[in-house]
Design a protein around this motif. Structure first.
Motif, short mmCIF file in Angstrom:
data_model
loop_
_atom_site.label_atom_id
_atom_site.label_comp_id
_atom_site.label_asym_id
_atom_site.label_seq_id
_atom_site.Cartn_x
_atom_site.Cartn_y
_atom_site.Cartn_z
N PRO A 120 6.26 -4.40 -7.44
CA PRO A 120 6.51 -3.37 -6.44
C PRO A 120 5.66 -2.11 -6.67
O PRO A 120 5.21 -1.87 -7.79
CB PRO A 120 8.00 -3.05 -6.65
N CYS A 121 5.49 -1.35 -5.61
CA CYS A 121 4.81 -0.06 -5.75
C CYS A 121 5.58 0.76 -6.77
O CYS A 121 5.03 1.19 -7.78
CB CYS A 121 4.77 0.64 -4.39
N SER A 122 6.89 0.94 -6.52
CA SER A 122 7.75 1.71 -7.43
C SER A 122 8.86 0.84 -7.98
O SER A 122 9.41 0.00 -7.25
CB SER A 122 8.43 2.86 -6.69
N LEU A 168 3.05 -8.00 -14.65
CA LEU A 168 3.97 -7.32 -13.73
C LEU A 168 3.55 -5.86 -13.58
O LEU A 168 3.39 -5.16 -14.58
CB LEU A 168 5.39 -7.41 -14.31
N ARG A 169 3.35 -5.44 -12.35
CA ARG A 169 3.03 -4.03 -12.10
C ARG A 169 4.26 -3.32 -11.53
O ARG A 169 5.13 -3.95 -10.93
CB ARG A 169 1.85 -3.87 -11.14
N GLY A 170 4.30 -2.01 -11.67
CA GLY A 170 5.38 -1.24 -11.07
C GLY A 170 5.20 0.20 -11.47
O GLY A 170 4.87 0.49 -12.62
N PHE A 193 6.07 6.59 -12.83
CA PHE A 193 5.63 7.97 -12.58
C PHE A 193 4.78 7.89 -11.32
O PHE A 193 3.68 7.32 -11.35
CB PHE A 193 4.80 8.49 -13.76
N LYS A 194 5.28 8.38 -10.21
CA LYS A 194 4.60 8.17 -8.94
C LYS A 194 3.91 9.44 -8.45
O LYS A 194 4.58 10.42 -8.11
CB LYS A 194 5.62 7.73 -7.87
N PRO A 195 2.58 9.43 -8.39
CA PRO A 195 1.85 10.61 -7.90
C PRO A 195 1.77 10.56 -6.38
O PRO A 195 0.75 10.21 -5.80
CB PRO A 195 0.47 10.41 -8.54
N SER A 211 -3.94 -4.26 -1.52
CA SER A 211 -2.75 -3.62 -0.93
C SER A 211 -3.03 -2.16 -0.62
O SER A 211 -2.87 -1.71 0.52
CB SER A 211 -1.56 -3.74 -1.89
N HIS A 212 -3.45 -1.39 -1.64
CA HIS A 212 -3.77 0.02 -1.39
C HIS A 212 -5.06 0.16 -0.59
O HIS A 212 -5.24 1.15 0.13
CB HIS A 212 -3.85 0.81 -2.71
N ALA A 213 -5.96 -0.81 -0.71
CA ALA A 213 -7.23 -0.71 0.02
C ALA A 213 -7.02 -0.77 1.53
O ALA A 213 -7.73 -0.10 2.29
CB ALA A 213 -8.18 -1.83 -0.42
N ILE A 246 -1.61 -6.87 -6.51
CA ILE A 246 -0.97 -7.01 -5.19
C ILE A 246 0.45 -6.47 -5.24
O ILE A 246 1.23 -6.81 -6.14
CB ILE A 246 -1.01 -8.49 -4.75
N GLU A 247 0.80 -5.65 -4.25
CA GLU A 247 2.17 -5.13 -4.20
C GLU A 247 3.11 -6.14 -3.54
O GLU A 247 2.83 -6.66 -2.46
CB GLU A 247 2.20 -3.78 -3.46
N VAL A 248 4.23 -6.39 -4.24
CA VAL A 248 5.24 -7.35 -3.77
C VAL A 248 6.60 -6.69 -3.92
O VAL A 248 6.90 -6.10 -4.97
CB VAL A 248 5.20 -8.65 -4.61
N SER A 289 8.57 3.09 -1.38
CA SER A 289 7.17 3.48 -1.19
C SER A 289 6.35 2.24 -0.84
O SER A 289 6.62 1.14 -1.33
CB SER A 289 6.61 4.14 -2.46
N ASP A 290 5.38 2.43 0.03
CA ASP A 290 4.38 1.41 0.38
C ASP A 290 4.93 0.08 0.89
O ASP A 290 4.32 -0.98 0.67
CB ASP A 290 3.45 1.17 -0.83
N GLY A 291 6.04 0.13 1.62
CA GLY A 291 6.61 -1.10 2.19
C GLY A 291 5.65 -1.82 3.14
O GLY A 291 5.58 -3.05 3.15
N ALA A 292 4.90 -1.07 3.92
CA ALA A 292 4.04 -1.66 4.96
C ALA A 292 2.93 -2.54 4.38
O ALA A 292 2.42 -3.44 5.05
CB ALA A 292 3.44 -0.56 5.83
N GLN A 293 2.58 -2.28 3.13
CA GLN A 293 1.51 -3.06 2.52
C GLN A 293 2.04 -4.08 1.52
O GLN A 293 1.26 -4.78 0.87
CB GLN A 293 0.49 -2.14 1.84
N SER A 294 3.37 -4.17 1.38
CA SER A 294 3.95 -5.06 0.37
C SER A 294 4.25 -6.44 0.94
O SER A 294 4.82 -6.56 2.02
CB SER A 294 5.24 -4.45 -0.19
MN MN Z 1 1.72 1.76 -3.97
#
Ligand code: MN
Ligand code: PEP
Length: 263
Positions: free
Chosen positions: A31-33, A55-57, A60-62, A201-203, A227-229, A238-243
């Protein structure tokens, strides 16, 4: 140190049991967060079953707005580390300050430097003093030379375990969140021995574009994908539209793996 002139062989950066820059295609997904224990465990189990190695996540979200969700911070890192332990996946998470580096050190296998901090030279030097691999995202408006100089800041402190991540750059085009610079992959390969992955995803900011941009990234020579999942993208903080959903990610992995082995 980042220049190919001084190191002709491609570098391999090991994170958990993933070897980034080797023949294998490395998937970092999540996930993004980090939002909750249930969210991170649900997604981690599904990603592991699909074949993701890391696993990404974000903890600390800027965020672009100071009023948007800022992340669970150390509590989020603890949850992610537990999910990583259970599933056998390594952990990558963004650090935004020296305090975050110190808090994250015991929980993560790889530090992520986000696009907005690519030229935070103080932060680059701090992760350069550690012994953990660093995922260095390209700045929103950074040239490839500026990006490689950011890698140099990390490496000049002694830490040579740097992986670059192309995540789209700011252009006049507004159809996508950023413009994915696919040519950055072969350009980086021609200038540097460091591994490079792509974050479609962010691109793009649009989940329907993630599969085609993933294929394009592999065809261009990327060593992996980020890849955001999210288990329920519609309610993501955050970032639901690209997940992607875990099911969509699974389909993408099945589609990409045979293709990856051919490259
Ligand atoms: Mn994100
Ligand atoms: C992220 O990967 O969570 C992120 C914030 O990406 P970027 O730094 O590329 O915007």
């Amino acid at each position: 140190l980042a220049n190919k002139k001084f190191h002709a062989q491609p570098s391999i950066v090991t994170v958990g049991n993933a070897r980034i820059g080797s023949d294998e295609l490395v998937f970092m997904a999540g996930p993004c967060s980090i939002e909750s224990e249930e969210q991170v465990f649900t997604v981690a189990r599904a990603l592991k079953a699909s074949g993701a190695q890391i696993l990404r996540g974000g903890a600390f979200k800027p965020r672009t707005s100071p009023y948007a969700f800022q992340g669970l911070e150390e509590q989020g890192l603890k949850l992610m580390a537990e999910a990583g332990k259970e599933t056998g996946m390594a952990i990558v998470s963004e650090v935004t300050s020296l305090a975050a580096v110190e808090a994250a050190y015991q929980h993560v296998d790889m530090f992520q430097i986000g696009a907005r901090n690519m030229q935070n030279f103080y932060l680059l030097k701090e992760v350069g003093k550690t012994d953990k691999p660093v995922l260095l995202k390209r700045g929103l408006a950074a040239t490839i030379d500026e990006w490689l100089n950011a890698a140099e800041y990390i490496m000049s402190e002694g830490n040579h375990q740097v992986v670059l991540c192309e995540r789209g750059i700011r252009t006049f085009e507004t159809a996508t969140r950023n413009t994915l610079d696919i040519s950055a992959v072969p350009v980086v390969k021609s200038k540097s021995h460091l591994p490079i992955i792509v974050d479609p995803s962010h691109a793009t900011g649009i989940k329907d574009l993630v599969p085609s941009m993933s294929r394009a990234s592999i065809a261009a020579g990327a060593d992996g994908l980020m890849i955001e999942v999210h288990p329920t993208p519609a309610t993501a903080l955050s970032d639901g539209a690209q997940s992607l959903t875990p099911q969509e990610f699974d389909r993408l992995c099945r589609e990409l793996l045979p293709f990856a082995n051919l490259m």
